[in-house]
Design a protein around this motif. Structure first.
Motif, PDB file in Angstrom:
ATOM      1  N   MET A  75      -0.043 -19.967 -42.728  1.00  0.00           N
ATOM      2  CA  MET A  75       0.418 -18.828 -43.523  1.00  0.00           C
ATOM      3  C   MET A  75       1.342 -19.270 -44.660  1.00  0.00           C
ATOM      4  O   MET A  75       1.594 -18.533 -45.606  1.00  0.00           O
ATOM      5  N   GLY A  76       1.872 -20.492 -44.553  1.00  0.00           N
ATOM      6  CA  GLY A  76       2.785 -20.990 -45.579  1.00  0.00           C
ATOM      7  C   GLY A  76       4.227 -21.042 -45.138  1.00  0.00           C
ATOM      8  O   GLY A  76       5.115 -21.336 -45.946  1.00  0.00           O
ATOM      9  N   ASN A  77       4.485 -20.763 -43.844  1.00  0.00           N
ATOM     10  CA  ASN A  77       5.844 -20.756 -43.313  1.00  0.00           C
ATOM     11  C   ASN A  77       5.920 -21.572 -42.032  1.00  0.00           C
ATOM     12  O   ASN A  77       6.002 -21.016 -40.930  1.00  0.00           O
ATOM     13  N   PRO A  78       5.899 -22.904 -42.144  1.00  0.00           N
ATOM     14  CA  PRO A  78       5.957 -23.743 -40.941  1.00  0.00           C
ATOM     15  C   PRO A  78       7.278 -23.590 -40.206  1.00  0.00           C
ATOM     16  O   PRO A  78       8.312 -23.268 -40.804  1.00  0.00           O
ATOM     17  N   ILE A  79       7.237 -23.834 -38.905  1.00  0.00           N
ATOM     18  CA  ILE A  79       8.423 -23.701 -38.071  1.00  0.00           C
ATOM     19  C   ILE A  79       9.381 -24.853 -38.341  1.00  0.00           C
ATOM     20  O   ILE A  79       8.972 -26.003 -38.513  1.00  0.00           O
ATOM     21  N   PHE A  80      10.672 -24.539 -38.361  1.00  0.00           N
ATOM     22  CA  PHE A  80      11.704 -25.565 -38.534  1.00  0.00           C
ATOM     23  C   PHE A  80      11.554 -26.645 -37.462  1.00  0.00           C
ATOM     24  O   PHE A  80      11.396 -26.342 -36.277  1.00  0.00           O
ATOM     25  N   GLY A  81      11.595 -27.889 -37.884  1.00  0.00           N
ATOM     26  CA  GLY A  81      11.541 -29.002 -36.946  1.00  0.00           C
ATOM     27  C   GLY A  81      10.158 -29.383 -36.476  1.00  0.00           C
ATOM     28  O   GLY A  81      10.025 -30.271 -35.624  1.00  0.00           O
ATOM     29  N   ASP A  82       9.110 -28.755 -37.008  1.00  0.00           N
ATOM     30  CA  ASP A  82       7.748 -29.061 -36.557  1.00  0.00           C
ATOM     31  C   ASP A  82       7.230 -30.305 -37.280  1.00  0.00           C
ATOM     32  O   ASP A  82       6.859 -30.257 -38.452  1.00  0.00           O
ATOM     33  N   GLN A  83       7.207 -31.428 -36.568  1.00  0.00           N
ATOM     34  CA  GLN A  83       6.773 -32.694 -37.150  1.00  0.00           C
ATOM     35  C   GLN A  83       5.251 -32.766 -37.309  1.00  0.00           C
ATOM     36  O   GLN A  83       4.743 -33.600 -38.048  1.00  0.00           O
ATOM     37  N   LYS A  84       4.546 -31.894 -36.616  1.00  0.00           N
ATOM     38  CA  LYS A  84       3.074 -31.953 -36.616  1.00  0.00           C
ATOM     39  C   LYS A  84       2.448 -31.022 -37.641  1.00  0.00           C
ATOM     40  O   LYS A  84       1.481 -31.380 -38.302  1.00  0.00           O
ATOM     41  N   TYR A  85       3.010 -29.826 -37.785  1.00  0.00           N
ATOM     42  CA  TYR A  85       2.414 -28.831 -38.687  1.00  0.00           C
ATOM     43  C   TYR A  85       3.320 -28.459 -39.857  1.00  0.00           C
ATOM     44  O   TYR A  85       2.982 -27.572 -40.633  1.00  0.00           O
ATOM     45  N   GLY A  86       4.447 -29.125 -39.969  1.00  0.00           N
ATOM     46  CA  GLY A  86       5.344 -28.874 -41.099  1.00  0.00           C
ATOM     47  C   GLY A  86       6.059 -30.135 -41.519  1.00  0.00           C
ATOM     48  O   GLY A  86       7.220 -30.114 -41.914  1.00  0.00           O
ATOM     49  N   GLN A  87       5.340 -31.262 -41.424  1.00  0.00           N
ATOM     50  CA  GLN A  87       5.969 -32.560 -41.667  1.00  0.00           C
ATOM     51  C   GLN A  87       6.476 -32.726 -43.092  1.00  0.00           C
ATOM     52  O   GLN A  87       7.364 -33.544 -43.344  1.00  0.00           O
ATOM     53  N   HIS A  88       5.926 -31.943 -44.041  1.00  0.00           N
ATOM     54  CA  HIS A  88       6.374 -32.043 -45.430  1.00  0.00           C
ATOM     55  C   HIS A  88       7.749 -31.394 -45.625  1.00  0.00           C
ATOM     56  O   HIS A  88       8.400 -31.631 -46.643  1.00  0.00           O
ATOM     57  N   LEU A  89       8.194 -30.583 -44.662  1.00  0.00           N
ATOM     58  CA  LEU A  89       9.501 -29.929 -44.759  1.00  0.00           C
ATOM     59  C   LEU A  89      10.464 -30.370 -43.661  1.00  0.00           C
ATOM     60  O   LEU A  89      11.679 -30.372 -43.863  1.00  0.00           O
ATOM     61  N   SER A  90       9.932 -30.730 -42.504  1.00  0.00           N
ATOM     62  CA  SER A  90      10.783 -31.098 -41.373  1.00  0.00           C
ATOM     63  C   SER A  90      11.193 -32.566 -41.455  1.00  0.00           C
ATOM     64  O   SER A  90      10.440 -33.410 -41.948  1.00  0.00           O
ATOM     65  N   LYS A  91      12.374 -32.850 -40.948  1.00  0.00           N
ATOM     66  CA  LYS A  91      12.888 -34.213 -40.936  1.00  0.00           C
ATOM     67  C   LYS A  91      12.781 -34.776 -39.523  1.00  0.00           C
ATOM     68  O   LYS A  91      12.891 -34.052 -38.543  1.00  0.00           O
ATOM     69  N   ARG A  92      12.579 -36.071 -39.445  1.00  0.00           N
ATOM     70  CA  ARG A  92      12.471 -36.732 -38.152  1.00  0.00           C
ATOM     71  C   ARG A  92      13.734 -36.491 -37.322  1.00  0.00           C
ATOM     72  O   ARG A  92      14.848 -36.620 -37.831  1.00  0.00           O
ATOM     73  N   GLY A  93      13.534 -36.129 -36.064  1.00  0.00           N
ATOM     74  CA  GLY A  93      14.672 -35.892 -35.183  1.00  0.00           C
ATOM     75  C   GLY A  93      15.078 -34.428 -35.065  1.00  0.00           C
ATOM     76  O   GLY A  93      15.840 -34.071 -34.171  1.00  0.00           O
ATOM     77  N   GLN A  94      14.559 -33.562 -35.945  1.00  0.00           N
ATOM     78  CA  GLN A  94      14.877 -32.138 -35.839  1.00  0.00           C
ATOM     79  C   GLN A  94      14.150 -31.514 -34.653  1.00  0.00           C
ATOM     80  O   GLN A  94      13.006 -31.863 -34.360  1.00  0.00           O
ATOM     81  N   GLN A  95      14.815 -30.581 -33.978  1.00  0.00           N
ATOM     82  CA  GLN A  95      14.233 -29.912 -32.822  1.00  0.00           C
ATOM     83  C   GLN A  95      13.380 -28.720 -33.258  1.00  0.00           C
ATOM     84  O   GLN A  95      13.808 -27.924 -34.089  1.00  0.00           O
ATOM     85  N   LEU A  96      12.192 -28.607 -32.696  1.00  0.00           N
ATOM     86  CA  LEU A  96      11.306 -27.485 -33.002  1.00  0.00           C
ATOM     87  C   LEU A  96      11.986 -26.160 -32.648  1.00  0.00           C
ATOM     88  O   LEU A  96      12.417 -25.966 -31.514  1.00  0.00           O
ATOM     89  N   ALA A  97      12.065 -25.242 -33.612  1.00  0.00           N
ATOM     90  CA  ALA A  97      12.745 -23.959 -33.410  1.00  0.00           C
ATOM     91  C   ALA A  97      11.750 -22.886 -32.982  1.00  0.00           C
ATOM     92  O   ALA A  97      11.441 -21.947 -33.730  1.00  0.00           O
TER      93      ALA A  97
END
Length: 222
Positions: free
Chosen positions: A167-189
């Protein structure tokens, strides 16, 4: 392992799954929730031999929140049937990047899982794709993030994560489906917030609620 029990009787055990542990034994060999709960029941009730406890549904390893287990085969069978008939209501809370274009919306997609990569994709045509349906509602948006309430209507692997990302709104901390916005080590929200169903034996409505921890980004929006 300190596990918060949300509800328990002779037939059911509803708990708050801790983040970053598998719900059952997998290839990682890490200690899993199902084994931990069986060990706990064995100690608390002084049970000899093996303890019966059945997994009713699943949560991804990084996801925490409300989960149901069956302590009897009767409860397990009836809850599995209720799950198939979509009689178990599951609501999630999640923090996503950005602000959804529509405050409330029903998402219907066809998704396909690449088992080799353990990753799910939204596809337009694939004979092996399965329909995935959810409803979301935006509760609050600020500082580039939005808090959503999500209700599942199907239980596909990684469904919430891949549909919101598509949809264009990846979940915070998602290394698999939002890797372009999430940083390594962030917890999936993503948090399993509410679990509601009819008791498989007593036939009365049962609902439990679990809240995510008061840490970033949850504390920014809750």
């Amino acid at each position: 392992m300190n596990i918060n029990i949300l509800y328990e009787d002779n037939h059911l055990l509803l708990v708050e799954k801790p983040i970053n542990i598998p719900v059952q034994r997998d290839s990682s060999g890490d200690f899993d929730l199902l084994t931990a709960l069986k060990d706990d029941l064995k100690v608390r009730y002084k049970k000899p031999g093996n303890v019966y406890l059945a997994l009713v549904h699943r949560l991804d390893r990084p996801v925490g929140g409300a989960m149901a287990f069956a302590k009897t085969s009767k409860a397990a069978s009836r809850l599995s049937d209720a799950l198939r008939r979509k009689m178990i209501k599951r609501k999630y809370l999640t923090v996503v990047h950005g602000v959804p274009k529509t405050k409330k919306r029903r998402l219907e997609d066809y998704i396909w899982k690449d088992n080799g990569r353990n990753k799910v994709f939204v596809v337009s045509s694939n004979p092996k794709a399965k329909k995935a349906i959810l409803n979301y509602e935006t509760i609050l948006s600020q500082k580039g993030f939005s808090l959503l309430s999500v209700q599942l209507h199907t239980g596909r692997p990684h469904q919430v994560r891949v549909q919101l990302s598509n949809m264009g709104n990846p979940i915070f901390g998602d290394q698999k489906y939002g890797q372009h916005l999430s940083k390594r080590g962030q917890q999936l929200a993503l948090w399993a917030h509410v679990l509601s169903f009819k008791h498989p034996v007593r036939k009365k409505p049962l609902s439990v609620e679990s809240m995510p921890p008061s840490v970033f980004p949850w504390n920014l929006l809750l």
